[in-house]
Design an enzyme around this catalytic site. Sequence first.
Site, PDB file in Angstrom:
ATOM      1  N   HIS A  72      39.150  33.012  28.001  1.00  0.00           N
ATOM      2  CA  HIS A  72      39.387  34.266  27.275  1.00  0.00           C
ATOM      3  C   HIS A  72      40.866  34.397  26.928  1.00  0.00           C
ATOM      4  CE1 HIS A  72      35.607  36.652  28.662  1.00  0.00           C
ATOM      5  NE2 HIS A  72      35.312  35.470  28.173  1.00  0.00           N
ATOM      6  N   TYR A 200      38.020  46.950  29.823  1.00  0.00           N
ATOM      7  CA  TYR A 200      38.453  47.874  30.868  1.00  0.00           C
ATOM      8  C   TYR A 200      38.445  49.265  30.236  1.00  0.00           C
ATOM      9  CZ  TYR A 200      40.091  43.944  33.753  1.00  0.00           C
ATOM     10  OH  TYR A 200      40.162  42.805  34.527  1.00  0.00           O
ATOM     11  N   TYR A 384      48.615  39.573  34.144  1.00  0.00           N
ATOM     12  CA  TYR A 384      47.172  39.311  34.154  1.00  0.00           C
ATOM     13  C   TYR A 384      46.883  37.811  34.117  1.00  0.00           C
ATOM     14  CZ  TYR A 384      42.243  40.344  33.317  1.00  0.00           C
ATOM     15  OH  TYR A 384      40.872  40.435  33.435  1.00  0.00           O
TER      16      TYR A 384
HETATM   17  C1  PHB Z   1      34.514  40.066  37.502  1.00  0.00           C
HETATM   18  O1  PHB Z   1      34.080  39.481  36.494  1.00  0.00           O
HETATM   19  O2  PHB Z   1      33.893  40.054  38.574  1.00  0.00           O
HETATM   20  C2  PHB Z   1      35.794  40.806  37.408  1.00  0.00           C
HETATM   21  C3  PHB Z   1      36.540  40.733  36.254  1.00  0.00           C
HETATM   22  C4  PHB Z   1      37.745  41.424  36.162  1.00  0.00           C
HETATM   23  C5  PHB Z   1      38.171  42.191  37.218  1.00  0.00           C
HETATM   24  C6  PHB Z   1      37.432  42.261  38.388  1.00  0.00           C
HETATM   25  C7  PHB Z   1      36.222  41.563  38.490  1.00  0.00           C
HETATM   26  O3  PHB Z   1      39.337  42.886  37.101  1.00  0.00           O
END
Ligand code: PHB
Length: 389
Positions: A72, A200, A384
């Site tokens: 990604h 998010y 990130y």
């Molecule tokens: C997940 O795909 O489990 C996942 C992705 C992003 C996050 C936390 C969990 O910040």
Amino acid sequence: MRTQVGIVGAGPAGLMLSHLLHLRGIDTVVLECRSRDHVERRVRAGVLEQGSVDLLVRTGVGERLLREGLRHEGIELRFDGESHRVPMTELTGRAITVYGQQEVVKDLIAARLATGGRILFEVDDVRPGGLDTDAPVIRFRHGGRAAELHCDFVAGCDGFHGVSRAAVPAGVLSTYERTYPFAWLGVLAAAPPAVDELIYAYHERGFALYSLRSPQVSRLYLQVAPDEDIADWPDERIWSELRTRLETVPGWSLNEGPILAKGITPMRSFVVEPMRWQRLFLAGDAVHIVPPTGAKGMNLALSDVALLGDAFAAWYAGGRTDLLDAYSRTALERVWRAQHFSWWMTSLLHRLNTDDPYEAKLQSAQLRYVTTSRAYATSLAENYVGPPG
Ligand code: PHB
Ligand code: APR
């Protein structure tokens, strides 16, 4: 039984350490209290930083990851009925890969067993001892029998609820922690993700996250109260709440499907320092926990043991102690960067359960800023995707 480094815990930290040491010709035994089947099925995190992918590939355990992992190059922030993309790769040159933690665990177990690695599953009553001598011994029970593992060092990779951290005498470790007034309800669903990138979402009813595991399987999360009972969340209630918090952009809808697994995870930040006592070296969730909002947990576990692998290799190659001595200090720099980022993402995106309207206004101002300022977005992105590998 004798080995060079005795490892407690077969999560990503313990298994990767065993693998890295094997590549350096250093013998290990891994002691795990659960069954192989259990650790291979346990649904956990799913985001690998570029540096974690590079480590797995460089050490020969990245073949399936490169085939099945989903690369990604951005994430979406959704709030106030708008979608904003943070173009991580454009901003940093690096990307993340979505690949379930249990897949990493499966690949590492297969690699260790293929080269004769010793992993003992379903051990009980693990007690590390002699840690302040040059001959530590881990006592445990296996198949109903008492056993001893003699080693040069012990690596405590047994997670937050493990026994290794507790083997350090009182007064040595300092603890820093924060619990949040909310938890995450997570589901795995047999539904093709309606997204190419993670979403998010900030919503007045609480945070929601749309993630995925494969082109057929979605992974979704909802902010809930910390004492929420999963029994109060039948599937229809979960989908309804996900729709409310995520379907806020005109013309967009999520895909529903049978829920394969669901559970509630508390949110906490936690660090103990130092990450070493005498001949005990602690790594991963045994010494630090981050709330999952920044997707850092598995990456920190891997970066700890990458340092530890180099440090043990230097010791076995010629008695060098400098890297072992520097381990805790070096690892904690990265740990604290991730602590801050995870706390920041969490505070930015969750409903904070305060009635203070000032807090809500600050959140709004930050969301607006991170989606309009290239400088602020770059800060989010570089945290990130993680540091260069
Ligand atoms: C997940 O795909 O489990 C996942 C992705 C992003 C996050 C936390 C969990 O910040
Ligand atoms: N004896 C032996 N094994 C133990 C004991 C014990 N007393 N206690 C716990 N374990 C095992 C657990 O069953 C688990 O398999 O130690 C392992 C620890 O693994 P993880 O919890 O996965 O921790 P770690 O390897 O540090 O990886 C961190 O896991 O929780 C996620 O978000 C976190 O992604 C991060 C990753």
